[in-house]
Design a protein around this motif. Structure first.
Motif, PDB file in Angstrom:
ATOM      1  N   GLY A  82      42.922  54.385  35.966  1.00 41.36           N
ATOM      2  CA  GLY A  82      43.012  54.180  37.412  1.00 41.36           C
ATOM      3  C   GLY A  82      41.865  53.350  37.946  1.00 41.36           C
ATOM      4  O   GLY A  82      42.053  52.475  38.801  1.00 41.36           O
ATOM      5  N   ALA A  83      40.652  53.594  37.437  1.00 43.35           N
ATOM      6  CA  ALA A  83      39.484  52.835  37.900  1.00 43.35           C
ATOM      7  C   ALA A  83      39.592  51.366  37.514  1.00 43.35           C
ATOM      8  O   ALA A  83      39.250  50.476  38.307  1.00 43.35           O
ATOM      9  CB  ALA A  83      38.215  53.450  37.324  1.00 43.35           C
ATOM     10  N   VAL A  84      40.074  51.094  36.294  1.00 37.18           N
ATOM     11  CA  VAL A  84      40.266  49.704  35.882  1.00 37.18           C
ATOM     12  C   VAL A  84      41.323  49.030  36.754  1.00 37.18           C
ATOM     13  O   VAL A  84      41.154  47.880  37.199  1.00 37.18           O
ATOM     14  CB  VAL A  84      40.676  49.638  34.392  1.00 37.18           C
ATOM     15  CG1 VAL A  84      41.065  48.212  34.002  1.00 37.18           C
ATOM     16  CG2 VAL A  84      39.526  50.129  33.510  1.00 37.18           C
ATOM     17  N   ALA A  85      42.416  49.750  37.022  1.00 37.02           N
ATOM     18  CA  ALA A  85      43.467  49.208  37.898  1.00 37.02           C
ATOM     19  C   ALA A  85      42.910  48.926  39.288  1.00 37.02           C
ATOM     20  O   ALA A  85      43.290  47.937  39.936  1.00 37.02           O
ATOM     21  CB  ALA A  85      44.639  50.178  37.967  1.00 37.02           C
ATOM     22  N   LEU A  86      41.999  49.787  39.763  1.00 37.71           N
ATOM     23  CA  LEU A  86      41.373  49.570  41.074  1.00 37.71           C
ATOM     24  C   LEU A  86      40.641  48.234  41.122  1.00 37.71           C
ATOM     25  O   LEU A  86      40.760  47.480  42.104  1.00 37.71           O
ATOM     26  CB  LEU A  86      40.374  50.686  41.365  1.00 37.71           C
ATOM     27  CG  LEU A  86      40.849  51.956  42.046  1.00 37.71           C
ATOM     28  CD1 LEU A  86      39.704  52.948  42.129  1.00 37.71           C
ATOM     29  CD2 LEU A  86      41.395  51.656  43.425  1.00 37.71           C
ATOM     30  N   ALA A  87      39.864  47.970  40.084  1.00 39.83           N
ATOM     31  CA  ALA A  87      39.070  46.734  40.058  1.00 39.83           C
ATOM     32  C   ALA A  87      39.973  45.506  40.138  1.00 39.83           C
ATOM     33  O   ALA A  87      39.678  44.545  40.855  1.00 39.83           O
ATOM     34  CB  ALA A  87      38.207  46.693  38.801  1.00 39.83           C
ATOM     35  N   PHE A  88      41.063  45.531  39.397  1.00 41.69           N
ATOM     36  CA  PHE A  88      41.982  44.390  39.422  1.00 41.69           C
ATOM     37  C   PHE A  88      42.790  44.348  40.718  1.00 41.69           C
ATOM     38  O   PHE A  88      43.051  43.274  41.265  1.00 41.69           O
ATOM     39  CB  PHE A  88      42.927  44.446  38.219  1.00 41.69           C
ATOM     40  CG  PHE A  88      42.284  44.038  36.926  1.00 41.69           C
ATOM     41  CD1 PHE A  88      41.975  42.708  36.675  1.00 41.69           C
ATOM     42  CD2 PHE A  88      41.963  44.983  35.960  1.00 41.69           C
ATOM     43  CE1 PHE A  88      41.375  42.317  35.487  1.00 41.69           C
ATOM     44  CE2 PHE A  88      41.359  44.612  34.768  1.00 41.69           C
ATOM     45  CZ  PHE A  88      41.059  43.272  34.530  1.00 41.69           C
ATOM     46  N   ALA A  89      43.186  45.526  41.238  1.00 37.64           N
ATOM     47  CA  ALA A  89      44.026  45.576  42.438  1.00 37.64           C
ATOM     48  C   ALA A  89      43.259  45.198  43.700  1.00 37.64           C
ATOM     49  O   ALA A  89      43.871  44.870  44.722  1.00 37.64           O
ATOM     50  CB  ALA A  89      44.627  46.975  42.598  1.00 37.64           C
ATOM     51  N   LEU A  90      41.921  45.242  43.653  1.00 40.51           N
ATOM     52  CA  LEU A  90      41.131  44.870  44.829  1.00 40.51           C
ATOM     53  C   LEU A  90      41.266  43.389  45.158  1.00 40.51           C
ATOM     54  O   LEU A  90      41.225  42.996  46.336  1.00 40.51           O
ATOM     55  CB  LEU A  90      39.656  45.210  44.580  1.00 40.51           C
ATOM     56  CG  LEU A  90      38.651  44.736  45.627  1.00 40.51           C
ATOM     57  CD1 LEU A  90      38.891  45.453  46.951  1.00 40.51           C
ATOM     58  CD2 LEU A  90      37.216  44.969  45.153  1.00 40.51           C
ATOM     59  N   VAL A  91      41.438  42.562  44.137  1.00 37.77           N
ATOM     60  CA  VAL A  91      41.373  41.112  44.336  1.00 37.77           C
ATOM     61  C   VAL A  91      42.551  40.542  45.131  1.00 37.77           C
ATOM     62  O   VAL A  91      42.336  39.840  46.135  1.00 37.77           O
ATOM     63  CB  VAL A  91      41.240  40.386  42.975  1.00 37.77           C
ATOM     64  CG1 VAL A  91      41.248  38.874  43.177  1.00 37.77           C
ATOM     65  CG2 VAL A  91      39.959  40.827  42.273  1.00 37.77           C
ATOM     66  N   PRO A  92      43.812  40.794  44.749  1.00 36.95           N
ATOM     67  CA  PRO A  92      44.934  40.110  45.429  1.00 36.95           C
ATOM     68  C   PRO A  92      45.000  40.298  46.942  1.00 36.95           C
ATOM     69  O   PRO A  92      45.127  39.300  47.672  1.00 36.95           O
ATOM     70  CB  PRO A  92      46.165  40.697  44.728  1.00 36.95           C
ATOM     71  CG  PRO A  92      45.677  41.091  43.383  1.00 36.95           C
ATOM     72  CD  PRO A  92      44.291  41.584  43.603  1.00 36.95           C
ATOM     73  N   PRO A  93      44.880  41.524  47.487  1.00 40.69           N
ATOM     74  CA  PRO A  93      45.030  41.643  48.944  1.00 40.69           C
ATOM     75  C   PRO A  93      43.936  40.937  49.742  1.00 40.69           C
ATOM     76  O   PRO A  93      44.130  40.635  50.925  1.00 40.69           O
ATOM     77  CB  PRO A  93      44.994  43.158  49.186  1.00 40.69           C
ATOM     78  CG  PRO A  93      44.297  43.722  48.013  1.00 40.69           C
ATOM     79  CD  PRO A  93      44.661  42.839  46.863  1.00 40.69           C
ATOM     80  N   LEU A  94      42.798  40.672  49.118  1.00 39.63           N
ATOM     81  CA  LEU A  94      41.716  39.976  49.813  1.00 39.63           C
ATOM     82  C   LEU A  94      41.727  38.473  49.528  1.00 39.63           C
ATOM     83  O   LEU A  94      40.910  37.736  50.081  1.00 39.63           O
ATOM     84  CB  LEU A  94      40.367  40.567  49.399  1.00 39.63           C
ATOM     85  CG  LEU A  94      40.182  42.062  49.736  1.00 39.63           C
ATOM     86  CD1 LEU A  94      38.798  42.538  49.319  1.00 39.63           C
ATOM     87  CD2 LEU A  94      40.413  42.327  51.211  1.00 39.63           C
ATOM     88  N   MET A  95      42.654  38.042  48.686  1.00 41.77           N
ATOM     89  CA  MET A  95      42.784  36.626  48.362  1.00 41.77           C
ATOM     90  C   MET A  95      43.957  35.967  49.077  1.00 41.77           C
ATOM     91  O   MET A  95      43.907  34.785  49.407  1.00 41.77           O
ATOM     92  CB  MET A  95      42.972  36.456  46.840  1.00 41.77           C
ATOM     93  CG  MET A  95      41.752  36.806  46.016  1.00 41.77           C
ATOM     94  SD  MET A  95      40.491  35.516  46.143  1.00 41.77           S
ATOM     95  CE  MET A  95      39.436  35.933  44.744  1.00 41.77           C
ATOM     96  N   PHE A  96      45.031  36.715  49.292  1.00 43.87           N
ATOM     97  CA  PHE A  96      46.245  36.136  49.860  1.00 43.87           C
ATOM     98  C   PHE A  96      46.040  35.752  51.319  1.00 43.87           C
ATOM     99  O   PHE A  96      45.190  36.306  52.023  1.00 43.87           O
ATOM    100  CB  PHE A  96      47.415  37.104  49.734  1.00 43.87           C
ATOM    101  CG  PHE A  96      47.855  37.343  48.312  1.00 43.87           C
ATOM    102  CD1 PHE A  96      47.751  36.347  47.363  1.00 43.87           C
ATOM    103  CD2 PHE A  96      48.373  38.571  47.918  1.00 43.87           C
ATOM    104  CE1 PHE A  96      48.156  36.555  46.051  1.00 43.87           C
ATOM    105  CE2 PHE A  96      48.788  38.794  46.615  1.00 43.87           C
ATOM    106  CZ  PHE A  96      48.671  37.783  45.686  1.00 43.87           C
ATOM    107  N   SER A  97      46.868  34.823  51.786  1.00 42.66           N
ATOM    108  CA  SER A  97      46.712  34.304  53.145  1.00 42.66           C
ATOM    109  C   SER A  97      47.922  34.579  54.030  1.00 42.66           C
ATOM    110  O   SER A  97      47.968  34.092  55.152  1.00 42.66           O
ATOM    111  CB  SER A  97      46.461  32.785  53.093  1.00 42.66           C
ATOM    112  OG  SER A  97      47.520  32.131  52.423  1.00 42.66           O
TER     113      SER A  97
END
Length: 393
Positions: A82-97
């Protein structure tokens, strides 16, 4: 406890703390970047509210899924995954426009949050059991530190002119490094503590199944009431100071800081109190202190006294939720599904509680609306016996 067992327990405690730290870092980063996301997507406030609702729904779903995963794979593996998934899942919502892309990505982030929440709390219960003394509150204290660090690093990136994309990638990398440390500690071997407990027999004469379900329900109610109060304080303390006492925005932030600081300090000190007084006393007297704090808040004529009230509330609340989670994880024959339900109900309160207070505030005023969390804490004080450990035969 032998020296080898003590070293292993210490290693496990540090590793589980790393998972709590990861969750705090990710959520602190996410919260700090919400205004930037709103600006980048040109979303309205209501649209961003919908995004947050989707994230919350994803977390609730992830919590229920996590219960089954812990039963099959063990809490350690689920917590690390879950923690590893968190690290990867943080990126897309803060990158998309675009708002739609951000919202879909927020659902994935919520799922990772839910899986991690249950996995890490189940692992924390196991480590605490090995320690044979209360340490649950300290894990939640590490989470608080992670949230503050995540927010401060984001603020520093904004002040330094660092692009959002670069800042988010750096934070995700930091989270992965912390996850690596957790994995090294938790996945080195499978210990007996990581084996899910066997379900209790339905005909157990000491604690029949219906009574077990009733106690789990009561623990869920306690988690709901406690986290309703915590969520209300997080979301409304600053605005209450501004509306009720005429404080400025910066001065109102001091009220929130008073609450958060007292709660963080309390989480690192309450375990020793729990070891001496027991979980029932911690929950009962912590709830009484929280009630006193809310009385001070609603009656204070000036901001300094109100801040003292918010600090009392934070100190009283700090040790309460850990006692509920520990009691749930140590129920006779308890499974990760029971913990997932209690954590899920508590998380629902974090989402719903501030909204309920807001609806009441529109009708009776914010100061009067704080009677709701005050009543919630009074109920917790009366029902503190629910967290009493099982008495030996």
């Amino acid at each position: 406890m032998t020296a080898a067992t003590r070293r292993r327990s210490t290693r496990d405690r540090c590793a589980v703390s790393a998972v709590f730290l990861t969750l705090g870092l990710v959520l602190g980063t996410w919260a700090a970047h919400l205004p930037a996301v709103k600006h980048a997507t040109h979303a309205s406030s209501s649209a961003m509210g919908s995004t947050l609702l989707v994230l919350g729904a994803g977390a609730l779903l992830g919590m229920q899924v996590s219960g089954a995963l812990v039963l099959r794979f063990g809490s350690r593996r689920v917590a690390v995954a879950g923690a590893v998934a968190l690290a990867f899942a943080l990126v897309p919502p803060l990158m998309f426009s675009t708002w739609l892309a951000v919202t879909v990505a927020a659902l994935a982030l919520g799922l990772a949050v839910g899986v991690t929440e249950v996995g890490m709390n189940a692992a924390a219960v196991e480590v605490e059991r090995a320690y044979q003394r209360p340490i649950m509150a300290s894990f939640h204290g590490v989470f608080s530190i992670g949230s503050v660090v995540g927010a401060l690093l984001a603020a520093a990136a904004f002040a330094g002119g660092v692009s959002v994309h670069l800042a988010v990638l750096a934070m995700a990398s930091l989270a992965l490094i912390v996850c690596g440390a957790a994995a090294m500690g938790l996945l080195h071997t499978t210990t007996p503590a990581d084996t899910p407990p066997a379900p209790a027999a339905p005909q157990d004469p000491e604690r029949p199944l219906p009574r077990q379900r009733w106690r789990t329900t009561m623990l869920g109610v306690l988690a709901f009431l406690l986290l309703l109060t915590e969520g209300s304080a997080m979301d409304w303390s600053s605005l209450h100071s501004q509306q009720h006492l005429g404080a400025t925005s910066s001065a109102g932030a001091v009220a929130l800081a008073s609450f958060v600081s007292a709660m963080t300090v309390g989480r690192f000190t309450i375990d020793r109190v729990a070891a001496r007084m027991g979980p029932v006393s911690v929950l009962r007297w912590g709830s009484v202190i929280a009630v006193c704090g809310l009385i001070v808040v609603t009656q204070a004529p000036q901001l300094p006294l109100s801040c003292c009230g918010w600090a009392l509330l934070g100190m009283g609340l700090s040790g309460c939720v850990p006692q509920v989670f520990t009691a749930t994880g140590n129920l006779p024959g308890a499974s990760a599904k029971a913990l997932s339900r209690v954590v899920g109900v508590g998380y629902l309160a974090v989402l719903a509680g501030p909204a309920i207070v807001g609806w009441l505030a529109d009708t009776v005023g914010l100061n009067t609306a704080l009677v709701l969390p005050l009543a919630a804490m009074a109920i917790c004080a009366c029902a503190a016996g629910t967290v009493a450990p099982r008495r030996p035969v």
